[in-house]
Design a protein around this motif. Structure first.
Motif, PDB file in Angstrom:
ATOM      1  N   LEU A  40       0.732  -1.334  -0.010  1.00 53.76           N
ATOM      2  CA  LEU A  40      -0.018   0.156   0.111  1.00 53.76           C
ATOM      3  C   LEU A  40       0.907   1.290  -0.179  1.00 53.76           C
ATOM      4  CD1 LEU A  40      -2.769   1.173   0.381  1.00 53.76           C
ATOM      5  CD2 LEU A  40      -2.486   1.119   2.798  1.00 53.76           C
ATOM      6  N   VAL A  41       1.861   1.229   0.870  1.00 56.76           N
ATOM      7  CA  VAL A  41       2.784   2.348   0.618  1.00 56.76           C
ATOM      8  C   VAL A  41       3.594   2.690  -0.687  1.00 56.76           C
ATOM      9  CG1 VAL A  41       4.898   3.491   2.067  1.00 56.76           C
ATOM     10  CG2 VAL A  41       3.075   2.320   3.274  1.00 56.76           C
ATOM     11  N   ALA A  42       4.046   1.471  -1.080  1.00 57.08           N
ATOM     12  CA  ALA A  42       4.730   1.289  -2.467  1.00 57.08           C
ATOM     13  C   ALA A  42       4.070   2.091  -3.249  1.00 57.08           C
ATOM     14  CB  ALA A  42       5.375   0.029  -2.618  1.00 57.08           C
ATOM     15  N   ALA A  43       2.541   1.758  -3.368  1.00 58.87           N
ATOM     16  CA  ALA A  43       1.821   2.365  -4.417  1.00 58.87           C
ATOM     17  C   ALA A  43       1.882   3.705  -4.425  1.00 58.87           C
ATOM     18  CB  ALA A  43       0.388   1.541  -4.061  1.00 58.87           C
ATOM     19  N   HIS A  44       2.304   4.414  -3.487  1.00 56.62           N
ATOM     20  CA  HIS A  44       2.072   5.973  -3.670  1.00 56.62           C
ATOM     21  C   HIS A  44       3.568   6.445  -3.772  1.00 56.62           C
ATOM     22  CE1 HIS A  44      -1.507   4.862  -1.375  1.00 56.62           C
ATOM     23  NE2 HIS A  44      -2.132   6.043  -1.957  1.00 56.62           N
ATOM     24  N   VAL A  45       4.445   5.707  -4.139  1.00 57.78           N
ATOM     25  CA  VAL A  45       5.943   6.420  -4.579  1.00 57.78           C
ATOM     26  C   VAL A  45       5.828   7.023  -5.793  1.00 57.78           C
ATOM     27  CG1 VAL A  45       8.370   5.477  -5.275  1.00 57.78           C
ATOM     28  CG2 VAL A  45       7.333   4.382  -3.473  1.00 57.78           C
ATOM     29  N   ASP A  46       5.914   8.222  -5.639  1.00 58.83           N
ATOM     30  CA  ASP A  46       6.045   9.231  -6.932  1.00 58.83           C
ATOM     31  C   ASP A  46       7.029  10.364  -6.843  1.00 58.83           C
ATOM     32  OD1 ASP A  46       4.823  10.749  -5.013  1.00 58.83           O
ATOM     33  OD2 ASP A  46       2.928  11.105  -5.842  1.00 58.83           O
ATOM     34  N   GLY A  47       7.723  10.554  -5.708  1.00 59.87           N
ATOM     35  CA  GLY A  47       8.934  11.587  -5.698  1.00 59.87           C
ATOM     36  C   GLY A  47       8.047  12.558  -4.718  1.00 59.87           C
ATOM     37  N   THR A  48       6.827  12.862  -4.590  1.00 54.85           N
ATOM     38  CA  THR A  48       6.143  13.827  -3.924  1.00 54.85           C
ATOM     39  C   THR A  48       5.207  13.404  -2.607  1.00 54.85           C
ATOM     40  OG1 THR A  48       5.480  14.846  -6.252  1.00 54.85           O
ATOM     41  CG2 THR A  48       4.120  15.582  -4.450  1.00 54.85           C
ATOM     42  N   HIS A  49       4.615  12.260  -2.537  1.00 57.14           N
ATOM     43  CA  HIS A  49       4.260  11.476  -1.666  1.00 57.14           C
ATOM     44  C   HIS A  49       4.983  10.617  -1.065  1.00 57.14           C
ATOM     45  CE1 HIS A  49       0.855  13.157  -4.288  1.00 57.14           C
ATOM     46  NE2 HIS A  49       0.131  13.108  -3.188  1.00 57.14           N
ATOM     47  N   LEU A 158      19.457   9.347   1.355  1.00 55.67           N
ATOM     48  CA  LEU A 158      19.100   7.815   1.362  1.00 55.67           C
ATOM     49  C   LEU A 158      18.304   7.341   0.256  1.00 55.67           C
ATOM     50  CD1 LEU A 158      18.494   7.186   5.227  1.00 55.67           C
ATOM     51  CD2 LEU A 158      20.378   7.086   3.917  1.00 55.67           C
ATOM     52  N   ARG A 159      17.980   8.296  -0.629  1.00 58.85           N
ATOM     53  CA  ARG A 159      16.861   7.945  -1.667  1.00 58.85           C
ATOM     54  C   ARG A 159      17.489   6.916  -2.710  1.00 58.85           C
ATOM     55  NH1 ARG A 159      13.353  11.415  -4.644  1.00 58.85           N
ATOM     56  NH2 ARG A 159      12.792  10.410  -6.859  1.00 58.85           N
ATOM     57  N   LEU A 160      16.759   6.058  -2.984  1.00 56.88           N
ATOM     58  CA  LEU A 160      17.420   5.003  -3.828  1.00 56.88           C
ATOM     59  C   LEU A 160      17.163   5.125  -5.168  1.00 56.88           C
ATOM     60  CD1 LEU A 160      16.111   1.779  -1.781  1.00 56.88           C
ATOM     61  CD2 LEU A 160      18.308   2.482  -2.000  1.00 56.88           C
ATOM     62  N   PRO A 161      17.945   4.539  -6.371  1.00 58.03           N
ATOM     63  CA  PRO A 161      17.607   4.702  -7.582  1.00 58.03           C
ATOM     64  C   PRO A 161      16.256   4.052  -8.224  1.00 58.03           C
ATOM     65  CG  PRO A 161      19.873   3.938  -7.274  1.00 58.03           C
ATOM     66  CD  PRO A 161      19.123   3.712  -5.989  1.00 58.03           C
ATOM     67  N   ASP A 162      16.003   2.823  -7.335  1.00 53.48           N
ATOM     68  CA  ASP A 162      14.514   2.117  -7.750  1.00 53.48           C
ATOM     69  C   ASP A 162      13.554   3.092  -7.049  1.00 53.48           C
ATOM     70  OD1 ASP A 162      12.463   0.696  -8.058  1.00 53.48           O
ATOM     71  OD2 ASP A 162      13.139  -1.122  -6.807  1.00 53.48           O
ATOM     72  N   GLN A 163      12.625   3.537  -7.886  1.00 51.00           N
ATOM     73  CA  GLN A 163      11.367   4.433  -7.032  1.00 51.00           C
ATOM     74  C   GLN A 163      10.152   3.894  -7.946  1.00 51.00           C
ATOM     75  OE1 GLN A 163      11.341   6.863  -4.788  1.00 51.00           O
ATOM     76  NE2 GLN A 163      13.398   6.420  -4.494  1.00 51.00           N
ATOM     77  N   SER A 164       9.913   2.348  -7.858  1.00 52.06           N
ATOM     78  CA  SER A 164       8.853   1.972  -8.527  1.00 52.06           C
ATOM     79  C   SER A 164       7.752   1.986  -7.544  1.00 52.06           C
ATOM     80  CB  SER A 164       9.050   0.357  -9.258  1.00 52.06           C
ATOM     81  OG  SER A 164       9.447  -0.304  -7.921  1.00 52.06           O
ATOM     82  N   ASP A 165       6.664   1.861  -8.183  1.00 50.97           N
ATOM     83  CA  ASP A 165       5.380   1.785  -7.243  1.00 50.97           C
ATOM     84  C   ASP A 165       4.868   0.486  -7.027  1.00 50.97           C
ATOM     85  OD1 ASP A 165       4.200   0.988  -9.534  1.00 50.97           O
ATOM     86  OD2 ASP A 165       2.877   2.781  -9.738  1.00 50.97           O
ATOM     87  N   SER A 166       5.818  -0.505  -6.824  1.00 49.27           N
ATOM     88  CA  SER A 166       5.385  -1.740  -6.419  1.00 49.27           C
ATOM     89  C   SER A 166       6.454  -2.593  -5.818  1.00 49.27           C
ATOM     90  CB  SER A 166       4.878  -2.715  -7.809  1.00 49.27           C
ATOM     91  OG  SER A 166       5.861  -3.076  -8.569  1.00 49.27           O
ATOM     92  N   VAL A 167       6.245  -3.563  -5.214  1.00 50.07           N
ATOM     93  CA  VAL A 167       7.129  -4.127  -4.216  1.00 50.07           C
ATOM     94  C   VAL A 167       7.323  -5.576  -4.191  1.00 50.07           C
ATOM     95  CG1 VAL A 167       5.717  -4.108  -2.178  1.00 50.07           C
ATOM     96  CG2 VAL A 167       8.041  -4.027  -1.925  1.00 50.07           C
ATOM     97  N   THR A 168       8.536  -6.381  -4.367  1.00 51.90           N
ATOM     98  CA  THR A 168       8.527  -7.675  -4.440  1.00 51.90           C
ATOM     99  C   THR A 168       8.755  -8.207  -2.880  1.00 51.90           C
ATOM    100  OG1 THR A 168       9.420  -7.557  -6.524  1.00 51.90           O
ATOM    101  CG2 THR A 168       9.862  -9.555  -5.135  1.00 51.90           C
ATOM    102  N   LEU A 169       8.012  -9.071  -2.703  1.00 49.34           N
ATOM    103  CA  LEU A 169       7.804  -9.468  -1.300  1.00 49.34           C
ATOM    104  C   LEU A 169       7.917 -11.079  -0.992  1.00 49.34           C
ATOM    105  CD1 LEU A 169       4.516  -7.625  -0.098  1.00 49.34           C
ATOM    106  CD2 LEU A 169       6.893  -6.857   0.362  1.00 49.34           C
ATOM    107  N   THR A 170       8.175 -11.828  -0.266  1.00 54.23           N
ATOM    108  CA  THR A 170       8.615 -13.134   0.235  1.00 54.23           C
ATOM    109  C   THR A 170       6.951 -13.502   1.277  1.00 54.23           C
ATOM    110  OG1 THR A 170       9.997 -12.845   2.071  1.00 54.23           O
ATOM    111  CG2 THR A 170      11.082 -13.015  -0.107  1.00 54.23           C
ATOM    112  N   PRO A 171       6.852 -14.904   1.176  1.00 52.85           N
ATOM    113  CA  PRO A 171       5.736 -15.375   2.095  1.00 52.85           C
ATOM    114  C   PRO A 171       6.312 -14.876   3.454  1.00 52.85           C
ATOM    115  CG  PRO A 171       6.237 -17.046   0.257  1.00 52.85           C
ATOM    116  CD  PRO A 171       7.367 -15.818   0.159  1.00 52.85           C
ATOM    117  N   ARG A 172       4.976 -14.650   4.135  1.00 54.19           N
ATOM    118  CA  ARG A 172       5.302 -14.543   5.466  1.00 54.19           C
ATOM    119  C   ARG A 172       5.485 -15.841   6.388  1.00 54.19           C
ATOM    120  NH1 ARG A 172       0.621 -12.283   6.378  1.00 54.19           N
ATOM    121  NH2 ARG A 172       1.497  -9.977   6.333  1.00 54.19           N
ATOM    122  N   ALA A 173       6.538 -15.878   7.202  1.00 54.18           N
ATOM    123  CA  ALA A 173       6.798 -17.152   7.970  1.00 54.18           C
ATOM    124  C   ALA A 173       5.667 -17.270   9.092  1.00 54.18           C
ATOM    125  CB  ALA A 173       7.970 -16.962   8.704  1.00 54.18           C
TER     126      ALA A 173
END
Length: 346
Positions: A40-49, A158-173
């Motif tokens: 949900l947070v990653a979906a708002h990555v746009d450099g402004t929000h 600390l800004r990263l080069p990757d500013q995509s709006d989706s995130v790759t996740l692994t299954p929760r233990a």
């Protein structure tokens, strides 16, 4: 509120959901849409929000120390721990790091600090870190006393080069349920009695192929007594009424946050029991509490007592200790008043 999409929601879907439900807590909104809070947070990555930032502790903590007065938040499924203060006295470590400030006291496990974000807008800009599964590890919110220029510098550095709006996740233990080995009971009791530091307990349990809750269930009432689920609420009320200081631990895989001191305002609200003090807030779901144990562990400085709550899956919700002398006797007095479970030790 449920999601009517057939497939997994896209970042655009999540942005629209945030617009449609602006007052809903981020974690609750994410849960209702079947996604993680990190997505949900990653979906708002746009450099402004929102901006992606490096969550590496040795870069992040020095920058957070420069923010001045902030609010630190650590939570798990059942309890939220919020403490205002300044990040001070950072100690780096490959496997565990610490912040040992007068108000903000943290134990951090770097391998779980995987996805970092800076929330730039809104009433309280923040730093938010999530683990590999997308669950919140730790958050830092600016207050009226924070240095906004230092926050802007943190984001830029600390800004990263990757500013995509989706995130790759692994299954929760999955949560590990109680694990006991009754055939090792005498060895457990012998080595428990020989402890000189509370930190030795987890190594002891692991060596015997048990875990925390499993050991508590079999060790016997000399070391672990079962309490009624309402004992945590009762302890908070008693501590506030009698001005007895507590050490309240709340953690997840990546961070443990500790409040040390007195509490004043304890207020129920629906299923929640809340501490609502000016510098410290606690929000605990009492309906998640399935087991509570009063535990004693010998140390070189005397006995250490704690009240520890677990959920129905066996996950640790919170631990509450008394502060050391001169408050030890007062804390013991509170423990004597807590309701013992009718079933006795499991």
């Amino acid at each position: 509120m449920t999601l009517d999409l057939v497939s997994t929601p896209t970042p655009a879907d999540l942005r629209q959901a945030r617009l449609d439900h602006p007052k809903t807590r981020a974690r609750d909104l994410a849960d209702s849409f079947g996604v993680t809070e990190a997505a949900l947070v990653a979906a708002h990555v746009d450099g402004t929000h929102v901006v992606r930032i490096d969550p590496a502790l040795n870069r992040l903590m020095p920058a957070i120390q420069r923010l001045g007065d902030v609010m630190a938040l650590t939570r798990n499924q059942s309890v939220v721990h919020e403490r205002k203060g300044t990040y001070e006295d950072y100690h780096a470590g490959a496997h565990a790091s610490m912040v040992l400030g007068a108000e903000i006291d943290l134990r951090m496990f770097p391998r779980h600090w995987v996805h970092g974000f800076a929330q730039l807008d809104g009433p309280r800009p923040s730093v938010q870190v999530f683990d590999a599964a997308g669950d919140a590890v730790h958050k830092v919110f600016l207050t009226d006393g924070s240095d906004r220029a230092a926050f802007d510098t943190l984001v830029a550095d600390l800004r990263l080069p990757d500013q995509s709006d989706s995130v790759t996740l692994t299954p929760r233990a999955p949560v590990e349920g109680a694990k006991s080995r009754p055939e090792k009971l005498e060895e457990l009791r012998h080595e428990w009695a020989a402890m000189t530091d509370t930190h030795q307990f987890l190594r002891l349990a692991s060596r015997l192929k048990m875990n925390r809750l499993g050991a508590y269930r079999i060790v016997g009432t000399q070391w672990a007594q079962a309490l009624e689920p309402g004992a945590v609420t009762e302890l908070l009320h008693l501590a506030a009424t009698n001005a007895v200081p507590l050490m309240i631990f709340v953690g997840n895989q990546g961070c443990i946050q500790i409040h040390g001191g007195k509490i004043e305002q304890v207020k129920p609200m629906g299923p929640w029991i809340n501490v609502m003090d000016p510098r410290f807030n606690l929000h605990l779901r009492t309906d998640h509490v399935a087991e509570v144990w009063l535990v004693s562990k010998p140390t070189r400085h005397g006995m250490a007592w704690s009240v520890e709550a677990f959920d129905a899956e066996g996950g640790l919700i919170t631990q509450i200790f008394g502060k050391r002398d001169p408050d030890t006797v007062a804390f013991q007095g509170l423990l004597e008043k807590l309701p013992r479970a009718q079933r006795g030790a499991a």
